[in-house]
Design a protein around this motif. Structure first.
Motif, PDB file in Angstrom:
ATOM      1  N   PHE A 154     120.769 -11.212 -37.099  1.00 13.27           N
ATOM      2  CA  PHE A 154     120.963 -12.474 -37.810  1.00 13.27           C
ATOM      3  C   PHE A 154     121.387 -12.175 -39.240  1.00 13.27           C
ATOM      4  O   PHE A 154     120.771 -11.349 -39.928  1.00 13.27           O
ATOM      5  N   GLU A 155     122.464 -12.850 -39.685  1.00 11.77           N
ATOM      6  CA  GLU A 155     122.915 -12.822 -41.075  1.00 11.77           C
ATOM      7  C   GLU A 155     123.084 -11.401 -41.611  1.00 11.77           C
ATOM      8  O   GLU A 155     122.683 -11.095 -42.735  1.00 11.77           O
ATOM      9  N   GLY A 156     123.681 -10.516 -40.816  1.00 13.26           N
ATOM     10  CA  GLY A 156     123.908  -9.167 -41.284  1.00 13.26           C
ATOM     11  C   GLY A 156     122.677  -8.286 -41.259  1.00 13.26           C
ATOM     12  O   GLY A 156     122.692  -7.178 -41.802  1.00 13.26           O
ATOM     13  N   TYR A 157     121.589  -8.758 -40.656  1.00 13.05           N
ATOM     14  CA  TYR A 157     120.364  -7.980 -40.560  1.00 13.05           C
ATOM     15  C   TYR A 157     120.024  -7.730 -39.099  1.00 13.05           C
ATOM     16  O   TYR A 157     120.298  -8.553 -38.228  1.00 13.05           O
ATOM     17  N   LEU A 158     119.402  -6.602 -38.862  1.00 17.58           N
ATOM     18  CA  LEU A 158     118.884  -6.256 -37.554  1.00 17.58           C
ATOM     19  C   LEU A 158     117.376  -6.405 -37.628  1.00 17.58           C
ATOM     20  O   LEU A 158     116.705  -5.700 -38.390  1.00 17.58           O
ATOM     21  N   LEU A 159     116.812  -7.347 -36.863  1.00 18.25           N
ATOM     22  CA  LEU A 159     115.382  -7.633 -36.920  1.00 18.25           C
ATOM     23  C   LEU A 159     114.688  -7.086 -35.675  1.00 18.25           C
ATOM     24  O   LEU A 159     115.162  -7.277 -34.558  1.00 18.25           O
ATOM     25  N   LEU A 217      98.476  -3.736 -34.617  1.00 20.38           N
ATOM     26  CA  LEU A 217      99.199  -4.414 -35.689  1.00 20.38           C
ATOM     27  C   LEU A 217     100.603  -4.779 -35.200  1.00 20.38           C
ATOM     28  O   LEU A 217     101.314  -3.938 -34.654  1.00 20.38           O
ATOM     29  N   THR A 218     100.982  -6.034 -35.387  1.00 18.95           N
ATOM     30  CA  THR A 218     102.315  -6.501 -35.022  1.00 18.95           C
ATOM     31  C   THR A 218     103.010  -7.026 -36.265  1.00 18.95           C
ATOM     32  O   THR A 218     102.430  -7.802 -37.025  1.00 18.95           O
ATOM     33  N   TYR A 219     104.238  -6.593 -36.464  1.00 16.60           N
ATOM     34  CA  TYR A 219     104.991  -7.025 -37.643  1.00 16.60           C
ATOM     35  C   TYR A 219     106.463  -7.115 -37.286  1.00 16.60           C
ATOM     36  O   TYR A 219     106.926  -6.559 -36.282  1.00 16.60           O
ATOM     37  N   ILE A 220     107.198  -7.826 -38.117  1.00 13.76           N
ATOM     38  CA  ILE A 220     108.650  -7.922 -37.962  1.00 13.76           C
ATOM     39  C   ILE A 220     109.289  -7.286 -39.183  1.00 13.76           C
ATOM     40  O   ILE A 220     108.851  -7.502 -40.316  1.00 13.76           O
ATOM     41  N   GLU A 221     110.307  -6.467 -38.949  1.00 14.11           N
ATOM     42  CA  GLU A 221     110.984  -5.792 -40.042  1.00 14.11           C
ATOM     43  C   GLU A 221     112.481  -6.012 -39.917  1.00 14.11           C
ATOM     44  O   GLU A 221     113.026  -6.107 -38.818  1.00 14.11           O
ATOM     45  N   ALA A 222     113.137  -6.097 -41.055  1.00 15.60           N
ATOM     46  CA  ALA A 222     114.580  -6.326 -41.109  1.00 15.60           C
ATOM     47  C   ALA A 222     115.249  -5.105 -41.691  1.00 15.60           C
ATOM     48  O   ALA A 222     114.841  -4.596 -42.738  1.00 15.60           O
TER      49      ALA A 222
END
Length: 667
Positions: A154-159, A217-222
């Protein structure tokens, strides 16, 4: 989403009460709205029990007919979900619905991407989804069975959504608090201590808890993409010499030549070497003829060398012709050498060209890669959704082998190993005992169960993912195979259709902690429930996770924006949300604010001004209220906050030398 819009039209119409339509109707009813349905025939059996009684009305007939739509009160509907099994019916009904209600939102079930884009331009307030496309991501990620829980662009980012169990050697274990893990490119989604139950909502973790061994632990990183992919074009075209000049530098030229050589096969390398040799002979011949015959022009020397390079020796020396000029024996010998070399070169050139032509013409004859030996994914069932699952698994660079009853078209998934034949025999040829995961996505639920049991017997340690459309049958499979992941395509897709019905754009979905998470986009308009709110109020009040925020008129979106951002008309916001979170936004039902911040003292005199600014910025209260609190210390801010918001306020106050702490708000 908009208050005035909800009041004006709170009815929804579902056309096509098959399994997908029934799931959509159930989810819509959970929003507390009126839901009617249209179906071609009266259903003798409902997949979801007691659904018929929960619907406000059911009209039997063709949803393409104006009379049927009017009978279902289309003019009073806020949105119509066209989810029959026939795309032509859905498209025709969309035109009929738009003619009767110019404002109704159209949510279409269709796999025709080009047609959907054209319909969106002509019909307006329109969105279309392929019912197998969104669930495919959930199946692919479930197959990995490791840290990856979600993956999208999304928007030039890989999440990437990551789920990790903390080991003693992990860099965060024992030394980091959870709030410290939130950065400009990372956001914590959930935290589970040891064997505690998995969290089913966001922000149920304590920001000041310390990461310990065994925590989940669960997290989202861009991760930002390359600048060439994310930066917009300026619209100017550079001169050709500016583009070529950097590559002509010796360092860049050497690197380019090395790359070309390493990427070439033996035939191509032979062609490159022979071309270099012939170029050298051509330039050497030109120089020798020019030096031997100074009176000859440079053009004549080039012409003689070119004739010899192209195999024209007999045109100059053959046929009993006598040259008009004497030629030394060594130059004559060099000319013979050029002719022989040209013959070899032309042969190699023909061979190289023949290889390229055959490779392009008979590409379908390429053999597929061999079956992986271990730690791979076995995908059983390669219909439309199965192929989408395969594409996603290959995008994640995971070893994969597919199984199908009939041979797969060579042009489809050419890099995927494939085994065709009876399922029992095929399973013996895919190294099932050493596989990492087995994904069964055929259309036959009974076959899926049988294959799942066979896979479990051959490899009890593998991650098993099974497709089950019937909810009752899926529950039975889950009880029989408790460690397997049983996913229903219609149940997953319905959440995207329902979210879109309320005016939101569902960009993606994935499965996390047994819940479906929707990546949802909001465009802020006048009257929206989100207009004028801080992101902290939206995040903690509605239980959603802001991912991107783009201000009106700005070109770029901010990833993981600050809680202090206030939304305005024209802004764009992308969040992670469960279906319950979308319900809260739609109904403007926020969670309770249960905490107050008691400000004790300012350590230095200048901290009073900074403290007031911090109070107003993070809590959202008026600056006058914040100054009054700071002028009458010790004092409690009379503005209830959410726990994460209040803890952050205390931390930010300490940075400007103001001491405060949390107190529970009175009921």
């Amino acid at each position: 989403m908009a208050e005035n819009e909800t009041a004006a039209a709170s009815a929804f119409l579902v056309c096509g009460l098959g399994r997908l339509g029934q799931y959509c109707a159930v989810l819509l009813k959970e929003f507390g709205v009126k839901v009617s349905g249209i179906d071609q025939v009266e259903a003798q059996h409902w997949e979801l029990p007691k659904l018929r009684e929960r619907l406000d009305a059911v009209v039997i007939g063709d949803c393409r007919q104006v009379e049927i739509l009017e009978q279902a009160k289309i003019r009073e509907c806020r949105a119509i979900l066209l989810v029959t099994n026939d795309e032509r019916v859905n498209v025709a009904a969309a035109f009929a619905a738009r003619s009767l209600n110019p404002n109704v939102r159209l949510v279409l079930r269709s796999a025709q991407e080009n047609l959907n884009a054209l319909l969106s331009e002509h019909l307006g307030n329109f969105v279309a989804y392929e019912d197998t496309q969104l669930p495919a991501a959930a199946f692919a990620l479930a197959a990995l069975g490791d840290a990856n829980q979600g993956f999208f662009n999304f928007e030039g980012y890989l999440l990437r959504v990551v789920k990790e169990t903390m080991s003693p050697s992990h860099r965060w274990c024992g030394c980091r608090q959870l709030y410290e893990l939130n950065t400009a490119s990372r956001q914590v989604l959930s935290h589970t201590c040891g064997h505690a139950p998995l969290q089913d909502a966001f922000y149920q973790w304590d920001p000041e808890a310390r990461v310990q061994e065994g925590d989940i632990l669960t997290y989202i990183e861009a991760t930002e993409r390359l600048a060439s992919e994310s930066m917009p074009s300026t619209g100017r075209t550079q001169p050709l010499w500016r583009t070529i000049a950097p590559t002509l530098r010796w360092r860049n030229l050497k690197r380019t030549l090395q790359s070309v050589w390493q990427d070439s096969n033996q035939t191509q390398r032979a062609g490159i070497l022979s071309s270099a040799i012939m170029l050298g002979l051509f330039l050497g011949g030109t120089a020798l003829y020019k030096l031997t015959y100074p009176d000859a022009s440079l053009l004549d020397a080039l012409n003689l060398a070119l004739v010899l390079v192209l195999g024209g020796f007999d045109n100059l020396f053959g046929g009993g012709l006598k040259l008009s000029f004497p030629i030394p024996w060594w130059l004559y010998l060099f000319s013979v050498t050029m002719t022989v070399a040209s013959t070899v070169f032309i042969g190699i050139l023909y061979a190289t060209l023949t290889e390229w032509i055959l490779a392009a013409r008979f590409q379908f004859m390429r053999r597929r890669p061999p079956v992986p030996k271990a730690n791979h994914v076995v995908l059983i069932g390669l219909d439309q959704m199965g192929q989408q699952v395969a594409n996603l698994i290959q995008t994640l660079k995971q070893p994969l082998v597919g199984i199908g009853a009939v041979p797969l078209d060579p042009e489809r998934l050419p890099q995927m190993p494939f085994v065709a034949g009876t399922m029992r025999e095929a399973l013996k040829r895919v190294n099932l005992a050493t596989a990492k995961s087995v994904v069964v996505v055929t259309d036959d639920e009974v076959v899926n169960l049988e294959l799942g049991l066979m896979a479990r017997m051959a490899n009890p340690r593998c991650q098993l993912v099974i497709r089950a459309a019937d909810p009752r049958f899926g529950d039975n499979i889950a009880r029989l195979l408790p460690e397997a992941r049983v996913l229903g395509t219609d149940a997953l897709a319905a959440e995207a259709f329902v979210g879109a019905a309320f005016g939101e754009n569902i960009l993606h979905l994935f499965h996390l902690n047994e819940r479906t998470i929707l990546v949802t986009e909001y465009h802020i308009e006048a009257g929206d429930t989100l207009n004028g709110r801080l992101l902290a109020e939206i995040a903690y009040g509605y239980g959603v996770v802001p991912l991107f925020h783009q201000k009106d008129g700005h070109q770029f979106a901010k990833v993981t924006p600050s809680d202090d951002v206030r939304l305005h008309i024209g802004d764009r916001l992308v969040v992670l949300a469960t279906i319950e979170g979308l319900q809260r936004v739609e109904q403007e039902k926020t969670l309770k604010r249960s905490w107050l911040v008691h400000v004790e003292k300012a350590i230095v005199p200048g901290a009073v001004f900074e403290g007031a600014t911090t109070l107003a910025r993070i809590s959202g209260c008026a600056i006058g209220t914040a100054r009054t609190v700071m002028d009458q210390l010790p004092q409690t801010l009379p503005y209830p906050l959410y726990k994460h918001q209040a803890l952050r306020l205390v931390r930010e106050l300490s940075k400007v030398r103001v001491i405060g702490h949390l107190v529970a708000a009175d009921d």
